[in-house]
Design an enzyme around this catalytic site. Structure first.
Site, PDB file in Angstrom:
ATOM      1  N   THR A 166      63.288 -15.645 -91.935  1.00 28.81           N
ATOM      2  CA  THR A 166      64.678 -15.163 -91.873  1.00 28.81           C
ATOM      3  C   THR A 166      65.642 -16.187 -92.454  1.00 28.81           C
ATOM      4  O   THR A 166      65.380 -17.398 -92.416  1.00 28.81           O
ATOM      5  CB  THR A 166      65.053 -14.872 -90.398  1.00 28.81           C
ATOM      6  OG1 THR A 166      66.470 -14.726 -90.304  1.00 28.81           O
ATOM      7  CG2 THR A 166      64.650 -15.994 -89.456  1.00 28.81           C
ATOM      8  N   ASP A 167      66.793 -15.715 -92.925  1.00 27.69           N
ATOM      9  CA  ASP A 167      67.839 -16.639 -93.402  1.00 27.69           C
ATOM     10  C   ASP A 167      68.382 -17.486 -92.255  1.00 27.69           C
ATOM     11  O   ASP A 167      69.002 -18.530 -92.484  1.00 27.69           O
ATOM     12  CB  ASP A 167      68.981 -15.883 -94.106  1.00 27.69           C
ATOM     13  CG  ASP A 167      69.727 -14.874 -93.234  1.00 27.69           C
ATOM     14  OD1 ASP A 167      69.333 -14.666 -92.072  1.00 27.69           O
ATOM     15  OD2 ASP A 167      70.720 -14.292 -93.733  1.00 27.69           O
ATOM     16  N   GLU A 168      68.138 -17.044 -91.008  1.00 26.75           N
ATOM     17  CA  GLU A 168      68.711 -17.769 -89.870  1.00 26.75           C
ATOM     18  C   GLU A 168      68.108 -19.161 -89.700  1.00 26.75           C
ATOM     19  O   GLU A 168      68.664 -20.001 -89.002  1.00 26.75           O
ATOM     20  CB  GLU A 168      68.572 -16.949 -88.581  1.00 26.75           C
ATOM     21  CG  GLU A 168      69.284 -15.615 -88.723  1.00 26.75           C
ATOM     22  CD  GLU A 168      69.480 -14.845 -87.430  1.00 26.75           C
ATOM     23  OE1 GLU A 168      69.590 -15.465 -86.367  1.00 26.75           O
ATOM     24  OE2 GLU A 168      69.535 -13.610 -87.499  1.00 26.75           O
TER      25      GLU A 168
ATOM     26  N   TYR B 225      65.843 -18.298 -81.070  1.00 25.32           N
ATOM     27  CA  TYR B 225      65.191 -17.381 -82.020  1.00 25.32           C
ATOM     28  C   TYR B 225      65.002 -18.073 -83.365  1.00 25.32           C
ATOM     29  O   TYR B 225      63.874 -18.147 -83.884  1.00 25.32           O
ATOM     30  CB  TYR B 225      66.021 -16.100 -82.205  1.00 25.32           C
ATOM     31  CG  TYR B 225      65.634 -15.319 -83.453  1.00 25.32           C
ATOM     32  CD1 TYR B 225      64.371 -14.745 -83.575  1.00 25.32           C
ATOM     33  CD2 TYR B 225      66.520 -15.179 -84.529  1.00 25.32           C
ATOM     34  CE1 TYR B 225      63.994 -14.044 -84.725  1.00 25.32           C
ATOM     35  CE2 TYR B 225      66.163 -14.476 -85.674  1.00 25.32           C
ATOM     36  CZ  TYR B 225      64.895 -13.916 -85.769  1.00 25.32           C
ATOM     37  OH  TYR B 225      64.526 -13.233 -86.904  1.00 25.32           O
TER      38      TYR B 225
ATOM     39  N   LYS C 233      61.538 -19.227 -85.258  1.00 24.78           N
ATOM     40  CA  LYS C 233      61.174 -18.709 -86.579  1.00 24.78           C
ATOM     41  C   LYS C 233      60.992 -19.867 -87.565  1.00 24.78           C
ATOM     42  O   LYS C 233      60.099 -19.836 -88.411  1.00 24.78           O
ATOM     43  CB  LYS C 233      62.248 -17.749 -87.106  1.00 24.78           C
ATOM     44  CG  LYS C 233      62.304 -16.411 -86.411  1.00 24.78           C
ATOM     45  CD  LYS C 233      61.046 -15.568 -86.591  1.00 24.78           C
ATOM     46  CE  LYS C 233      60.840 -15.102 -88.020  1.00 24.78           C
ATOM     47  NZ  LYS C 233      59.641 -14.220 -88.133  1.00 24.78           N
TER      48      LYS C 233
HETATM   49  P1  NAD Z   1      61.357  -5.867 -84.341  1.00 22.17           P
HETATM   50  O1  NAD Z   1      61.786  -6.606 -83.110  1.00 22.17           O
HETATM   51  O2  NAD Z   1      61.897  -4.496 -84.596  1.00 22.17           O
HETATM   52  O3  NAD Z   1      59.759  -5.734 -84.355  1.00 22.17           O
HETATM   53  C1  NAD Z   1      58.908  -6.780 -84.003  1.00 22.17           C
HETATM   54  C2  NAD Z   1      57.514  -6.173 -83.830  1.00 22.17           C
HETATM   55  O4  NAD Z   1      56.609  -7.237 -83.508  1.00 22.17           O
HETATM   56  C3  NAD Z   1      57.432  -5.164 -82.687  1.00 22.17           C
HETATM   57  O5  NAD Z   1      56.695  -4.027 -83.096  1.00 22.17           O
HETATM   58  C4  NAD Z   1      56.686  -5.906 -81.590  1.00 22.17           C
HETATM   59  O6  NAD Z   1      55.938  -5.053 -80.729  1.00 22.17           O
HETATM   60  C5  NAD Z   1      55.792  -6.820 -82.415  1.00 22.17           C
HETATM   61  N1  NAD Z   1      55.347  -8.006 -81.681  1.00 22.17           N
HETATM   62  C6  NAD Z   1      56.127  -8.858 -80.960  1.00 22.17           C
HETATM   63  N2  NAD Z   1      55.354  -9.827 -80.424  1.00 22.17           N
HETATM   64  C7  NAD Z   1      54.077  -9.588 -80.834  1.00 22.17           C
HETATM   65  C8  NAD Z   1      52.849 -10.258 -80.632  1.00 22.17           C
HETATM   66  N3  NAD Z   1      52.778 -11.360 -79.882  1.00 22.17           N
HETATM   67  N4  NAD Z   1      51.749  -9.749 -81.206  1.00 22.17           N
HETATM   68  C9  NAD Z   1      51.796  -8.605 -81.957  1.00 22.17           C
HETATM   69  N5  NAD Z   1      52.934  -7.943 -82.176  1.00 22.17           N
HETATM   70  C10 NAD Z   1      54.065  -8.431 -81.625  1.00 22.17           C
HETATM   71  O7  NAD Z   1      61.663  -6.844 -85.537  1.00 22.17           O
HETATM   72  P2  NAD Z   1      62.140  -6.560 -87.034  1.00 22.17           P
HETATM   73  O8  NAD Z   1      63.610  -6.491 -87.059  1.00 22.17           O
HETATM   74  O9  NAD Z   1      61.328  -5.471 -87.604  1.00 22.17           O
HETATM   75  O10 NAD Z   1      61.731  -7.925 -87.711  1.00 22.17           O
HETATM   76  C11 NAD Z   1      60.446  -8.086 -88.303  1.00 22.17           C
HETATM   77  C12 NAD Z   1      60.333  -9.497 -88.851  1.00 22.17           C
HETATM   78  O11 NAD Z   1      61.363  -9.713 -89.813  1.00 22.17           O
HETATM   79  C13 NAD Z   1      60.513 -10.568 -87.789  1.00 22.17           C
HETATM   80  O12 NAD Z   1      59.596 -11.600 -88.044  1.00 22.17           O
HETATM   81  C14 NAD Z   1      61.945 -11.049 -87.986  1.00 22.17           C
HETATM   82  O13 NAD Z   1      62.099 -12.388 -87.599  1.00 22.17           O
HETATM   83  C15 NAD Z   1      62.109 -10.869 -89.476  1.00 22.17           C
HETATM   84  N6  NAD Z   1      63.490 -10.645 -89.935  1.00 22.17           N
HETATM   85  C16 NAD Z   1      64.219  -9.601 -89.401  1.00 22.17           C
HETATM   86  C17 NAD Z   1      65.507  -9.375 -89.872  1.00 22.17           C
HETATM   87  C18 NAD Z   1      66.333  -8.224 -89.375  1.00 22.17           C
HETATM   88  O14 NAD Z   1      67.507  -8.109 -89.742  1.00 22.17           O
HETATM   89  N7  NAD Z   1      65.802  -7.327 -88.559  1.00 22.17           N
HETATM   90  C19 NAD Z   1      66.059 -10.222 -90.850  1.00 22.17           C
HETATM   91  C20 NAD Z   1      65.285 -11.281 -91.346  1.00 22.17           C
HETATM   92  C21 NAD Z   1      63.995 -11.468 -90.883  1.00 22.17           C
HETATM   93  P1  TYD Z   2      72.504  -9.056 -84.639  1.00 21.91           P
HETATM   94  O1  TYD Z   2      72.345  -7.644 -85.065  1.00 21.91           O
HETATM   95  O2  TYD Z   2      72.088  -9.451 -83.267  1.00 21.91           O
HETATM   96  O3  TYD Z   2      71.775  -9.943 -85.749  1.00 21.91           O
HETATM   97  P2  TYD Z   2      71.775 -11.569 -85.941  1.00 21.91           P
HETATM   98  O4  TYD Z   2      72.323 -12.205 -84.738  1.00 21.91           O
HETATM   99  O5  TYD Z   2      70.303 -11.818 -86.085  1.00 21.91           O
HETATM  100  O6  TYD Z   2      72.568 -11.813 -87.170  1.00 21.91           O
HETATM  101  O7  TYD Z   2      74.024  -9.460 -84.823  1.00 21.91           O
HETATM  102  C1  TYD Z   2      74.691  -9.375 -86.050  1.00 21.91           C
HETATM  103  C2  TYD Z   2      76.071  -9.960 -85.873  1.00 21.91           C
HETATM  104  O8  TYD Z   2      76.814  -9.113 -84.987  1.00 21.91           O
HETATM  105  C3  TYD Z   2      76.065 -11.327 -85.227  1.00 21.91           C
HETATM  106  O9  TYD Z   2      77.114 -12.120 -85.813  1.00 21.91           O
HETATM  107  C4  TYD Z   2      76.382 -11.067 -83.777  1.00 21.91           C
HETATM  108  C5  TYD Z   2      77.257  -9.835 -83.824  1.00 21.91           C
HETATM  109  N1  TYD Z   2      77.130  -8.916 -82.681  1.00 21.91           N
HETATM  110  C6  TYD Z   2      78.272  -8.506 -81.973  1.00 21.91           C
HETATM  111  O10 TYD Z   2      79.405  -8.899 -82.298  1.00 21.91           O
HETATM  112  N2  TYD Z   2      78.108  -7.672 -80.921  1.00 21.91           N
HETATM  113  C7  TYD Z   2      76.890  -7.210 -80.517  1.00 21.91           C
HETATM  114  O11 TYD Z   2      76.785  -6.455 -79.513  1.00 21.91           O
HETATM  115  C8  TYD Z   2      75.729  -7.613 -81.263  1.00 21.91           C
HETATM  116  C9  TYD Z   2      74.358  -7.142 -80.869  1.00 21.91           C
HETATM  117  C10 TYD Z   2      75.893  -8.463 -82.339  1.00 21.91           C
END
Ligand code: NAD
Ligand code: TYD
Length: 332
Positions: A123-125, A147, A151
């Site tokens: 992630t960019d985070e 988190y 990561k």
């Molecule tokens: P999500 O929370 O929707 O899904 C995570 C999945 O991982 C779930 O299906 C969960 O059951 C599974 N999981 C959790 N722990 C596990 C374990 N110990 N063993 C097997 N499976 C397990 O997450 P997402 O938003 O789809 O993100 C997917 C990946 O992309 C993550 O690694 C996250 O860090 C990364 N990512 C997400 C975003 C975003 O905006 N959602 C952005 C950048 C990177």
């Molecule tokens: P989020 O979707 O949790 O993603 P991330 O923290 O991984 O970027 O949040 C996106 C942005 O929105 C973040 O700056 C936090 C803000 N946010 C709120 O202001 N209210 C909320 O209820 C949530 C979930 C997020």
């Protein structure tokens, strides 16, 4: 190619599995997923009968299971993680176990069995926040939350396994995704589903924090190109070129849904809240990838998807979610 997709029942993973089965006729997919609160078989309902698809429930930190599943695969893509920043502030332990120890467990199996390709979805985070300019893949990691620190731990282990053991691994670091099947605790789906119920939209702090929004299908295309054509040992930033303040996203959701702005409720800021994320994406552009979804259109489609798929999201706002939500905000 036979793929092992870890965390394939979550938001991005399930979109990626669907993408591969649609776009790559010769590929088969085994999903390994623990089905935590965020994992959901319903995310994969439309591919569950596909003979090229198999689902295994289990943990990426289970060394015996992951070795068994990796024996005949050509590539592993690891999406599995605990992913919500707010939960990591309340309950950090599971983040370390899955995002660090789970990744380590996968890497050990890949190394022992000689799996030809491993892609870590990071992630960019991990870079922390940046007030001006953009992060390149060479920027130092400076994570702010449990988190993003967990990561970063997984991400750096992957790069260390490449450098030390020659494990054929790559990393993508993407910006904030949005689109169908996102669990309704993240900003966009939480605010859409709250607005549908005329519930308040809790904006943290002043709402001026900036996120770079990327449609999940653009990310799936990026992941696929990096998996197949990326250089081993290399990190690829995947950004949407779409920087928006949270309050701007909030107003766009309300406007598109025809809901009043008095649903906006400013609440206490998130501790350690990152102010701005922004990514330089020249490296992945060289592989021929560009983000292609316009945010206004992508948001409109996403809102329509949540309106049409209430049966999907309504049960997720159930007891477990409410317990967590009430712990955070108090009873409503
Ligand atoms: P999500 O929370 O929707 O899904 C995570 C999945 O991982 C779930 O299906 C969960 O059951 C599974 N999981 C959790 N722990 C596990 C374990 N110990 N063993 C097997 N499976 C397990 O997450 P997402 O938003 O789809 O993100 C997917 C990946 O992309 C993550 O690694 C996250 O860090 C990364 N990512 C997400 C975003 C975003 O905006 N959602 C952005 C950048 C990177
Ligand atoms: P989020 O979707 O949790 O993603 P991330 O923290 O991984 O970027 O949040 C996106 C942005 O929105 C973040 O700056 C936090 C803000 N946010 C709120 O202001 N209210 C909320 O209820 C949530 C979930 C997020």
């Amino acid at each position: 190619m036979k793929l092992l997709v870890c965390g394939g029942a979550g938001f991005i993973g399930s979109n990626y599995v669907r993408y591969v089965l649609n776009e790559r006729a010769d590929d088969s997919v085994v999903v390994l997923d623990k089905l935590t609160y965020a994992g959901n078989r319903a995310n994969l309902a439309d591919v569950s009968e596909d003979p090229l698809f198999e689902f295994v429930m289990g943990d990426i930190a289970d060394a015996t299971l992951v070795r068994d599943l990796m024996r005949e695969v050509d590539a592993v893509v690891n999406f599995a993680a605990e992913t919500h920043v707010d939960r990591s502030i309340l309950f950090p332990e599971e983040f370390i176990r899955t995002d660090v120890v789970g990744t380590f467990t996968l890497l050990e199996a890949v190394r022992d069995l000689g799996v030809p390709r491993y892609l870590q979805i990071s992630t960019d985070e991990v870079y922390g926040y940046i007030l001006e300019g953009k992060f390149t893949e060479e920027s130092p990691l400076d994570p702010s939350s449990p988190y993003s620190a967990s990561k970063a731990g997984g991400d750096l282990l992957v790069l260390a396994y490449y450098r030390t053991f020659g494990v054929p691994a790559l990393v993508t670091r993407s910006s904030n995704n949005y689109g169908p099947y996102q669990y309704p605790e993240k900003l966009i789906p939480l605010f859409i589903t709250n607005a549908l119920d005329d519930l308040p939209l809790p904006v943290y702090g002043d709402g001026r924090q900036v996120r770079d929004w990327l449609h999940v299908l653009d990310n799936c295309a990026a992941i696929d190109i990096v998996l197949r054509e990326g250089a081993e040992g290399t990190v690829y930033n995947v950004g949407g070129n779409c920087e928006l303040e949270n309050i701007g996203v909030t107003r766009a959701i309300l406007a598109e849904m025809g809901k009043p702005e008095n649903l906006i409720e400013y609440v206490d800021d998130r501790p350690g809240h990152d102010i701005r994320y922004a990514l330089e994406i020249d490296r992945i552009r060289e592989l021929g990838w560009e983000p292609s979804t316009d945010f206004t259109e992508g948001l409109k489609d996403t809102i329509r998807w949540y309106i049409e798929n209430e049966d999907w999201w309504r049960p997720l706002k159930d007891r477990a979610f409410r317990e967590y939500y009430e712990k955070q905000y108090g009873e409503r």
